[in-house]
Design an enzyme around this catalytic site. Sequence first.
Site, PDB file in Angstrom:
ATOM      1  N   VAL A  62       0.525  -1.143  -0.312  1.00 49.23           N
ATOM      2  CA  VAL A  62       0.045   0.150  -0.240  1.00 49.23           C
ATOM      3  C   VAL A  62       0.383   1.026  -0.528  1.00 49.23           C
ATOM      4  CG1 VAL A  62      -0.256  -0.138   2.608  1.00 49.23           C
ATOM      5  CG2 VAL A  62      -2.298   1.297   1.312  1.00 49.23           C
ATOM      6  N   CYS A  63       0.470   2.830  -0.920  1.00 47.70           N
ATOM      7  CA  CYS A  63       0.798   3.682  -0.827  1.00 47.70           C
ATOM      8  C   CYS A  63      -0.269   4.469  -0.794  1.00 47.70           C
ATOM      9  CB  CYS A  63       2.351   3.718  -2.256  1.00 47.70           C
ATOM     10  SG  CYS A  63       1.252   3.870  -3.375  1.00 47.70           S
ATOM     11  N   ARG A  64       0.523   6.140  -0.918  1.00 46.75           N
ATOM     12  CA  ARG A  64      -0.922   6.625  -1.386  1.00 46.75           C
ATOM     13  C   ARG A  64      -1.979   6.641  -2.161  1.00 46.75           C
ATOM     14  NH1 ARG A  64      -1.944  12.097  -2.472  1.00 46.75           N
ATOM     15  NH2 ARG A  64      -2.859  13.188  -1.308  1.00 46.75           N
ATOM     16  N   MET A  90      -4.091   4.284   0.394  1.00 52.83           N
ATOM     17  CA  MET A  90      -4.622   4.713   1.562  1.00 52.83           C
ATOM     18  C   MET A  90      -5.816   6.226   1.235  1.00 52.83           C
ATOM     19  SD  MET A  90      -3.404   3.625   3.783  1.00 52.83           S
ATOM     20  CE  MET A  90      -3.290   4.682   5.590  1.00 52.83           C
TER      21      MET A  90
END
Length: 100
Positions: A62-64, A90
Amino acid sequence: MKTMSTEELINLLDANEDLNIVDVREDNEVEEGMIPGAIHIPLGQIPERANELDSSKEYILVCRGGVRSEKACQYLESQGFQVVNLEGGMMAYDGELEFK
């Protein structure tokens, strides 16, 4: 590359599934909160820290917004890891957060 929606992830978290989540955002971004149980390895450190991961397990990255985690997935997949990219990252995740 496998992908997962944030809704699917929240359902798995709610069911107390044993998940391996890697957050590849930068330090200042994870200060805003992480998915509970996630470990933090910034994208730039993935190659040197891949040895911290167990190649027999599947990892949700997961990242932004989903782009950096996709890059991390591509790299780890090329190293023999089973990975899933969280679509929308996110920005799309509206579940519980944990602060470290």
